[in-house]
Design a protein around this motif. Sequence first.
Motif, PDB file in Angstrom:
ATOM      1  N   LEU A   1       0.835  -1.202   0.000  1.00 45.76           N
ATOM      2  CA  LEU A   1       0.000   0.000   0.000  1.00 45.76           C
ATOM      3  C   LEU A   1       0.868   1.250   0.000  1.00 45.76           C
ATOM      4  CD1 LEU A   1      -2.770  -0.844   2.652  1.00 45.76           C
ATOM      5  CD2 LEU A   1      -2.766  -1.282   0.217  1.00 45.76           C
ATOM      6  N   LEU A   2       1.868   1.236   0.864  1.00 45.52           N
ATOM      7  CA  LEU A   2       2.747   2.393   1.001  1.00 45.52           C
ATOM      8  C   LEU A   2       3.488   2.676  -0.301  1.00 45.52           C
ATOM      9  CD1 LEU A   2       4.976   3.212   3.994  1.00 45.52           C
ATOM     10  CD2 LEU A   2       6.058   3.018   1.800  1.00 45.52           C
ATOM     11  N   VAL A   3       4.057   1.607  -0.895  1.00 44.06           N
ATOM     12  CA  VAL A   3       4.849   1.802  -2.109  1.00 44.06           C
ATOM     13  C   VAL A   3       3.952   2.258  -3.263  1.00 44.06           C
ATOM     14  CG1 VAL A   3       6.333   0.641  -3.776  1.00 44.06           C
ATOM     15  CG2 VAL A   3       6.579   0.165  -1.349  1.00 44.06           C
ATOM     16  N   SER A   4       2.746   1.668  -3.376  1.00 43.93           N
ATOM     17  CA  SER A   4       1.852   2.100  -4.452  1.00 43.93           C
ATOM     18  C   SER A   4       1.505   3.567  -4.298  1.00 43.93           C
ATOM     19  CB  SER A   4       0.559   1.289  -4.443  1.00 43.93           C
ATOM     20  OG  SER A   4       0.819  -0.051  -4.245  1.00 43.93           O
ATOM     21  N   ALA A   5       1.222   3.971  -3.067  1.00 44.74           N
ATOM     22  CA  ALA A   5       0.869   5.370  -2.840  1.00 44.74           C
ATOM     23  C   ALA A   5       2.032   6.276  -3.203  1.00 44.74           C
ATOM     24  CB  ALA A   5       0.467   5.570  -1.389  1.00 44.74           C
ATOM     25  N   ALA A   6       3.251   5.873  -2.816  1.00 43.48           N
ATOM     26  CA  ALA A   6       4.423   6.698  -3.118  1.00 43.48           C
ATOM     27  C   ALA A   6       4.608   6.816  -4.629  1.00 43.48           C
ATOM     28  CB  ALA A   6       5.665   6.100  -2.467  1.00 43.48           C
TER      29      ALA A   6
ATOM     30  N   VAL B   1      -1.184  14.224  -3.480  1.00 42.52           N
ATOM     31  CA  VAL B   1      -1.467  13.576  -2.198  1.00 42.52           C
ATOM     32  C   VAL B   1      -2.819  12.867  -2.262  1.00 42.52           C
ATOM     33  CG1 VAL B   1      -1.891  13.952   0.252  1.00 42.52           C
ATOM     34  CG2 VAL B   1      -0.041  15.162  -0.889  1.00 42.52           C
ATOM     35  N   LEU B   2      -3.809  13.524  -2.886  1.00 46.39           N
ATOM     36  CA  LEU B   2      -5.120  12.891  -3.030  1.00 46.39           C
ATOM     37  C   LEU B   2      -5.010  11.613  -3.858  1.00 46.39           C
ATOM     38  CD1 LEU B   2      -7.776  15.699  -3.527  1.00 46.39           C
ATOM     39  CD2 LEU B   2      -7.302  14.268  -1.541  1.00 46.39           C
ATOM     40  N   ALA B   3      -4.202  11.678  -4.920  1.00 43.42           N
ATOM     41  CA  ALA B   3      -4.025  10.485  -5.759  1.00 43.42           C
ATOM     42  C   ALA B   3      -3.428   9.352  -4.937  1.00 43.42           C
ATOM     43  CB  ALA B   3      -3.118  10.815  -6.947  1.00 43.42           C
ATOM     44  N   ALA B   4      -2.426   9.698  -4.104  1.00 41.49           N
ATOM     45  CA  ALA B   4      -1.796   8.678  -3.261  1.00 41.49           C
ATOM     46  C   ALA B   4      -2.812   8.083  -2.303  1.00 41.49           C
ATOM     47  CB  ALA B   4      -0.623   9.288  -2.490  1.00 41.49           C
ATOM     48  N   LEU B   5      -3.634   8.955  -1.704  1.00 36.27           N
ATOM     49  CA  LEU B   5      -4.645   8.474  -0.767  1.00 36.27           C
ATOM     50  C   LEU B   5      -5.639   7.562  -1.490  1.00 36.27           C
ATOM     51  CD1 LEU B   5      -5.474  11.532   1.495  1.00 36.27           C
ATOM     52  CD2 LEU B   5      -4.147   9.480   2.012  1.00 36.27           C
ATOM     53  N   ALA B   6      -6.058   7.998  -2.684  1.00 30.97           N
ATOM     54  CA  ALA B   6      -7.016   7.200  -3.434  1.00 30.97           C
ATOM     55  C   ALA B   6      -6.431   5.821  -3.725  1.00 30.97           C
ATOM     56  CB  ALA B   6      -7.379   7.912  -4.730  1.00 30.97           C
ATOM     57  N   LEU B   7      -5.146   5.788  -4.124  1.00 33.99           N
ATOM     58  CA  LEU B   7      -4.502   4.503  -4.402  1.00 33.99           C
ATOM     59  C   LEU B   7      -4.439   3.642  -3.152  1.00 33.99           C
ATOM     60  CD1 LEU B   7      -1.507   5.033  -6.800  1.00 33.99           C
ATOM     61  CD2 LEU B   7      -3.105   3.127  -6.807  1.00 33.99           C
ATOM     62  N   GLY B   8      -4.033   4.278  -2.040  1.00 30.32           N
ATOM     63  CA  GLY B   8      -3.912   3.536  -0.788  1.00 30.32           C
ATOM     64  C   GLY B   8      -5.255   2.950  -0.371  1.00 30.32           C
ATOM     65  N   ILE B   9      -6.295   3.796  -0.390  1.00 25.84           N
ATOM     66  CA  ILE B   9      -7.614   3.325   0.039  1.00 25.84           C
ATOM     67  C   ILE B   9      -8.129   2.264  -0.928  1.00 25.84           C
ATOM     68  CG2 ILE B   9     -10.011   4.005   0.440  1.00 25.84           C
ATOM     69  CD1 ILE B   9      -8.969   6.791   1.168  1.00 25.84           C
ATOM     70  N   GLY B  10      -8.007   2.558  -2.230  1.00 25.79           N
ATOM     71  CA  GLY B  10      -8.526   1.622  -3.233  1.00 25.79           C
ATOM     72  C   GLY B  10      -7.913   0.246  -3.091  1.00 25.79           C
ATOM     73  N   LEU B  11      -6.587   0.219  -2.964  1.00 27.43           N
ATOM     74  CA  LEU B  11      -5.902  -1.081  -2.854  1.00 27.43           C
ATOM     75  C   LEU B  11      -6.303  -1.780  -1.564  1.00 27.43           C
ATOM     76  CD1 LEU B  11      -2.223  -0.837  -4.034  1.00 27.43           C
ATOM     77  CD2 LEU B  11      -3.820  -2.695  -4.441  1.00 27.43           C
TER      78      LEU B  11
ATOM     79  N   LEU C   1     -14.592   0.259   6.405  1.00 29.40           N
ATOM     80  CA  LEU C   1     -14.149   1.467   7.098  1.00 29.40           C
ATOM     81  C   LEU C   1     -12.741   1.279   7.673  1.00 29.40           C
ATOM     82  CD1 LEU C   1     -14.836   4.290   8.177  1.00 29.40           C
ATOM     83  CD2 LEU C   1     -15.687   3.180  10.246  1.00 29.40           C
ATOM     84  N   VAL C   2     -12.544   0.137   8.353  1.00 24.70           N
ATOM     85  CA  VAL C   2     -11.251  -0.099   9.002  1.00 24.70           C
ATOM     86  C   VAL C   2     -10.130  -0.190   7.969  1.00 24.70           C
ATOM     87  CG1 VAL C   2      -9.909  -1.784  10.279  1.00 24.70           C
ATOM     88  CG2 VAL C   2     -12.186  -1.162  11.063  1.00 24.70           C
ATOM     89  N   PHE C   3     -10.375  -0.937   6.896  1.00 27.31           N
ATOM     90  CA  PHE C   3      -9.304  -1.076   5.907  1.00 27.31           C
ATOM     91  C   PHE C   3      -9.135   0.223   5.117  1.00 27.31           C
ATOM     92  CE2 PHE C   3      -9.900  -5.525   6.919  1.00 27.31           C
ATOM     93  CZ  PHE C   3      -8.592  -5.925   7.042  1.00 27.31           C
ATOM     94  N   GLY C   4     -10.238   0.982   4.977  1.00 25.12           N
ATOM     95  CA  GLY C   4     -10.108   2.291   4.351  1.00 25.12           C
ATOM     96  C   GLY C   4      -9.205   3.202   5.168  1.00 25.12           C
ATOM     97  N   ILE C   5      -9.391   3.185   6.487  1.00 20.03           N
ATOM     98  CA  ILE C   5      -8.530   3.993   7.367  1.00 20.03           C
ATOM     99  C   ILE C   5      -7.083   3.548   7.227  1.00 20.03           C
ATOM    100  CG2 ILE C   5      -7.982   4.529   9.758  1.00 20.03           C
ATOM    101  CD1 ILE C   5     -10.971   4.246  10.382  1.00 20.03           C
ATOM    102  N   SER C   6      -6.872   2.233   7.189  1.00 21.96           N
ATOM    103  CA  SER C   6      -5.480   1.774   7.070  1.00 21.96           C
ATOM    104  C   SER C   6      -4.908   2.200   5.723  1.00 21.96           C
ATOM    105  CB  SER C   6      -5.376   0.260   7.277  1.00 21.96           C
ATOM    106  OG  SER C   6      -5.948  -0.424   6.200  1.00 21.96           O
ATOM    107  N   GLY C   7      -5.761   2.285   4.687  1.00 17.41           N
ATOM    108  CA  GLY C   7      -5.299   2.781   3.395  1.00 17.41           C
ATOM    109  C   GLY C   7      -4.882   4.239   3.477  1.00 17.41           C
ATOM    110  N   VAL C   8      -5.652   5.047   4.211  1.00 18.23           N
ATOM    111  CA  VAL C   8      -5.290   6.457   4.386  1.00 18.23           C
ATOM    112  C   VAL C   8      -3.935   6.568   5.074  1.00 18.23           C
ATOM    113  CG1 VAL C   8      -5.888   8.578   5.611  1.00 18.23           C
ATOM    114  CG2 VAL C   8      -7.663   7.278   4.450  1.00 18.23           C
ATOM    115  N   LEU C   9      -3.767   5.799   6.155  1.00 18.06           N
ATOM    116  CA  LEU C   9      -2.502   5.860   6.903  1.00 18.06           C
ATOM    117  C   LEU C   9      -1.326   5.458   6.019  1.00 18.06           C
ATOM    118  CD1 LEU C   9      -3.817   4.332  10.234  1.00 18.06           C
ATOM    119  CD2 LEU C   9      -3.139   6.692   9.853  1.00 18.06           C
ATOM    120  N   ALA C  10      -1.520   4.376   5.246  1.00 14.02           N
ATOM    121  CA  ALA C  10      -0.438   3.925   4.361  1.00 14.02           C
ATOM    122  C   ALA C  10      -0.183   4.959   3.275  1.00 14.02           C
ATOM    123  CB  ALA C  10      -0.784   2.573   3.749  1.00 14.02           C
ATOM    124  N   GLY C  11      -1.251   5.571   2.753  1.00 12.53           N
ATOM    125  CA  GLY C  11      -1.091   6.559   1.690  1.00 12.53           C
ATOM    126  C   GLY C  11      -0.287   7.760   2.160  1.00 12.53           C
ATOM    127  N   VAL C  12      -0.651   8.276   3.327  1.00 10.00           N
ATOM    128  CA  VAL C  12       0.073   9.435   3.854  1.00 10.00           C
ATOM    129  C   VAL C  12       1.526   9.069   4.118  1.00 10.00           C
ATOM    130  CG1 VAL C  12       0.257  11.026   5.773  1.00 10.00           C
ATOM    131  CG2 VAL C  12      -1.970  10.492   4.825  1.00 10.00           C
TER     132      VAL C  12
END
Lengths: 290, 293, 384
Positions: free
Chosen positions: B42-47, B65-75, B192-203
């Motif tokens: 997730l982290l690498v995809s977002a980066a 940053v939004l694109a990274a977040l979208a990727l993180g959440i989506g994945l 919701l939970v995995f979406g939050i983890s996607g946000v954290l990984a994206g940031v």
Amino acid sequence: MGYLQSVVILCCISAVAALGLAILTGYTGLYSLGHAGFMAVGAYCAAWLVMRLHIPFALALLAGSVAAALLSLVIGYPALRSRLRGDYFAVVTLGFGEVVRLLLNNTPALGGAIGLPDVPVRTSGWLALAAVVLAFGLAQAFTRSQWGRNCIACRLDPLTARTLGVDVLRTQLTALAVSAFYAGAAGALLAGYMGYLSPAMFTLARSSELLAAVILGGVQSLAGPLLAALLLTAVPELLRFAASWRLVLYGALLVVTMLWRPQGLLGYYELPALNLPSLWRRMRGKGELP
Amino acid sequence: MTIILQQLVSGLSIGAVYALLAVGYALVYSIYGFTNWSFDALLVSAAFGAYYALSLFKLPLWAAVLAALALGIGLALMLELFAYRPLRRRGAPRVLMLISAMGANLALINLINLAFGGALRAFPPFLSGSWQVAGIAIGRLDALAALLALLLLAGLRWLLYHTRAGLGIRASTMDFTTASLMGVDNNALALLVFGISGVLAGVSGVVYGMKYAVYPYLGLVTLKAMIAAVIGGLGSLEGALLGSLLLGVLETFVSAFISSTYRDLFSFAALVLILLIFPNGLLGARRPPILEG
Amino acid sequence: MRRLVSAALMLLLVLCPALAGCSASNAIKIGVLSISSGPDAYVGQASELALQDRVAEVNAAGGINGRKLELVIYDTRGEVTEAVSAARRLIEQDKVTAIIGPSWSGAAIPVAAIADAAQVPVVATTASNVLVTVDENGAVRPYMFRVCFIDPYQGYALADFAARELGKKQAAFITDISSPYSVGIQQYFGAQFTALGGQIVAEEGYQANETEFRPQLTKVAASGADVLLVPSATYRDIALVAKQATGLGLQIQYLGVDGWMADELLAMSGPELEGAYLASGVSTEAPEFQAYNAAFLAKHNVKASVYAYYSLDALMALEYAIRQAGAEVSGPAIRAALEGIRDVPVFTSSLTIEPDTHNPHNKPVVILQIQNSQWVNVKTYEPR
């Protein structure tokens, strides 16, 4: 040494390691992410004995395997004593594997991070093949013994196993030690084949590849992990273009296996033709079909 | 004295970024009881997403940053839907979720490596330079990252303790099955939970990309975040934050005053020792993390 | 049983292409241990193209002693274990006559042991650690050669330059302790710098794949050093050191080594490294290479690099040795011919191999400076 021979040796080395892990994971239900650490112990121990003390390779191999098995008890006892399993055991072994690698990195006497060149090349194709056959025979004897049945019981339901009088801790420790012994032997064979050792050969990636082979091969099966290890080593070696896709394939196969065939390729299936103990008994005239 | 303070500041800034990910580990662990091995991917995809949004599509930073977040959440959501949910529905042992996550991670990381190659890509300089406070340098990017981490954690805390969804999450951490019987929608909760983890990984992906450049093996650092979560007590959010800061400072001090080559040895030894001797970590729940396979 | 048969069939199917690949031909095979993927891909990219161009040229002119050359290139991804297994594959599967590469000392040292055992000569390109061609007791490794200068040269030259030309008194270094190359240069630099009256005030280390250098840099800053040596061939390490030092407010004179010569480094942290000095064996900016560079860029749309130059040197040394060996194209014959190289013109200069060390004789050291994110020649050290 022909090219085919070197592929055979590499296949045999992964097969030995996978057979050991099959006893721990496939039979006993403990997932290890640190078996590269046990391989490293076997490899460095054997290499050091051969290089510094000029001990015959077969003896050094044995010593390396024993060292790995003993070390596994040191880490395994406190980890398994608290009845914590599953995820927890995987993370503890992961930490252990990395600690071994990083300790080697910081040990100049063993070449440190730069590695140990000029390890005598002693692993021949025949030795590797003999090691696999022996490893398979012994593993089969183990899994068919009372120990093996105890292992299965501990995997299926530790609580019931305990009420039936199985010493769960002892069974798990035995399985761990046997699998570490196998990993040590595989490491020693690798040292004798490569002629060079470095801590970078024993990373978390190697541990997870090994675990992948066992999970793909199948639960409660020796034939499955054996076949999986052979295929997963041989195919990328022989088809070089496949090499870069190897890890992608491993990962995808793992997910697919978890979703659709959690028992793995050959779960609960054994190859009767390779049943060595029974063959041995039959040869001695005490025929008993598997 | 200055040198010790400077090392402390460096350590805290390293720890603050670990915290972003460690909280993600703790959150997933507290509900589903497995170590979510896919944070790396997730982290690498977002980066990579943020990098290409900036360099290829010439988007402004906020859009990247939004694109990274979208990727993180989506994945993260894809993985939940296709790799974890079927297992949960079957009632499979939790360790199989770990294997599934590990497999997905292995495949994704190496796919990224094949697709983009191992070369390093540098973000355009952003917030470079530092403030000097009483002889101590505080990197601007580090300060921003730490601020971001604290804000996200505060937001997460608010979500957990002041919203209905948060109540559902907290109920599930206590007893997953009972919570679902009491009317918590498990599947919505998981998203919701995995979406939050996607946000954290994206940031964290964006922050790491900016600090260290973007490359396929950037995500190795997630192992450190996992260690931090374990030190803090798996399943505890405050513990994850505390563990991260402690680990960051420990690493910096080992590097500075013992030897930098012993740094990771100390981190992993801490992981093993804490798990063996003190499995609940610093602030973990009383009950042991897992009592069965 | 059926499953067993099908498994055996599958294995056979897999084996077939490998066996079919082993066809015989009259060409002389030369193996190349290249790096074409991973973070160090820039090393192999231009080198492979340059080698292929040269081989095509030689073959168009009739080959050597009537036989064509054939390159067998393997990607080592810059990893030691990959280099070792690729070297074994070159020797055992492809039956190459000789090997060019590897570029890094860490890989070259174990490869040397394998080459000696198999009696296949290896000409390393940029592996500059002393122990590549001689073992710890000073005995030469019979089948290992190289075409670049060795680390003591650049360590001494850098120390000399820092102490005499720049007037620096207090040096610090940040060394990759998992790289023999890095450790070697640091040791020779330290010895020479202190011999010239300087002082080493901070000795910091790290291991490969490190990304956080602030703890070490904080100590460097506190040590009062006025010059910082970063002996690394990994541009990520160098760039991160420079960026993080700037972040800590550390302004210091950087000293670099020949491994710095990658345009990727300038792209990542050119501004932070402005004014840094580095040592190198050759420079792509030298006037005699401009014609070649221009033609190379026009043909491949890739810039020629020092790694390409050294690869060509290695190939040309091998061409000479194969020609000398005559009809008997064998490992020992080529080894003997390589050892006898005296004033043979190769791509960068004229090459003489020292028989007792297998190092090139009298290689100059060029000092370059990074100015406006460009490499600029400053001074040339002729060996004493």
